[in-house]
Design an enzyme around this catalytic site. Structure first.
Site, short mmCIF file in Angstrom:
data_model
loop_
_atom_site.label_atom_id
_atom_site.label_comp_id
_atom_site.label_asym_id
_atom_site.label_seq_id
_atom_site.Cartn_x
_atom_site.Cartn_y
_atom_site.Cartn_z
N SER A 40 43.54 37.08 -6.82
CA SER A 40 43.08 38.22 -7.63
C SER A 40 43.30 37.91 -9.08
O SER A 40 43.10 36.81 -9.49
CB SER A 40 43.56 39.45 -7.15
OG SER A 40 42.78 40.63 -7.94
N ASP A 154 38.33 40.46 -2.83
CA ASP A 154 39.71 40.39 -3.52
C ASP A 154 40.86 39.80 -2.39
O ASP A 154 40.89 40.36 -1.36
CB ASP A 154 40.25 41.59 -3.87
CG ASP A 154 41.53 41.55 -4.91
OD1 ASP A 154 42.45 40.86 -4.32
OD2 ASP A 154 41.58 42.45 -5.68
#
Length: 296
Positions: A40, A154
């Protein structure tokens, strides 16, 4: 001769700006980063660092203000996501030219989650932009990335602090900054998800959705009233926190700096300077612990 380090940068939204300070501290103390893994926001900083653009990236983050943050929000009417994410990628391109991950000067591993096949995806080849865009795709916020038969979001969903994904080299040690550590009791109340100044300038249809989310989140924390949104948010926090705790027990980390998840909210990018400095301090303390234990 410098001590080689395999570095892991965890997920955690704006808290990930602390990775910049952590990297600067490692280098100032004479450590050489020879491989890096990120998830991320950690994938974004890993890509910037491996491309040799950390200073430029730092300056860009420090320049963020309310107007610039809003300009990155290519908001959507989709029921599946809030922001397309294209403008964020374009901003990334201003700092780092696209390149093949395998051609970067150090081995880089970037982590995403495939929600079609329920599996973790580690990207070590191919387009750096595509890999970063996939890894930062916060579910329900950013538009997912389609790649082959996968739908990528993510990486923090499955492996928020990917200690087991960084490529190791002979003689290195493992270092990481975990920015989703268990909550600190010193933080009495979670900071607002979005400042009122930012909220006042959002489009009406986005503003209504964000205000409802904030209200439900606060009710869930501050009263006996538990809403779907606050419950989902808290469940996600707990999942990520336990994920990082388990990973740190599964893989031994020589230098581990940790920031409580409730230290800063996900979108506190207007706090860049203080978050970067906190990352520097946390890594300094972690290095001190490591060096004291090995010099004893």
């Amino acid at each position: 001769m410098k001590q080689k380090v395999a570095l892991v940068l965890a997920s955690g939204g704006a808290r990930g700006l602390a990775h910049i300070g952590a990297i600067e501290e490692l280098e100032s103390r004479g450590y050489e980063i020879t491989s890096i893994a990120g998830c991320s926001i950690g994938a974004l900083i890993a890509g910037i660092y491996a491309s040799g653009k950390l200073q430029e990236g730092k300056e860009w983050f420090l320049s963020l203000d309310t107007q610039k943050i809003l300009s990155l929000g290519d908001f959507s009417l989709s029921k599946n996501y809030l922001v397309k994410g294209d403008r964020t990628v374009e901003a990334f391109k201003q700092i780092v030219p696209d390149s093949l991950i395998e051609n970067l000067p150090i081995p880089v591993s970037l982590v995403a989650s495939d929600i079609i096949h329920n599996k973790e995806v580690v990207m070590e080849t191919g387009s750096l932009f595509e890999a970063v865009r996939a890894s930062v795709s916060i579910p329900l916020f950013f538009r997912p990335v389609r790649k082959d038969d996968m739908l990528l979001v993510d990486g923090g969903i499955l492996n928020a602090c990917p200690l087991n994904r960084v490529r190791r080299t002979e003689g290195d040690i493992l270092a990481a900054l975990n920015i989703s550590a268990p909550d600190s009791m010193e933080v009495e109340k979670p900071r607002p998800l979005v400042s009122q100044r930012v909220l006042d300038r959002l489009p009406d249809f986005i503003c209504d959705r964000v205000e409802k989310l904030i209200q439900e989140k606060e009710e869930g924390y501050l009263s006996d009233s538990v809403t779907y949104a606050s419950l989902l948010s808290r469940m996600t926090d707990m999942m990520i926190q336990n994920n990082t705790v388990m990973m740190s027990k599964f893989v031994h980390c020589d230098i581990l700096a940790e920031m409580p998840m409730n230290q800063y909210p996900t979108f506190a990018f207007d706090k860049a300077e203080e978050i970067i400095e906190l990352g520097r301090r946390l890594m300094r303390e972690a290095i001190n612990r490591y060096e004291q234990s090995h010099n004893a």
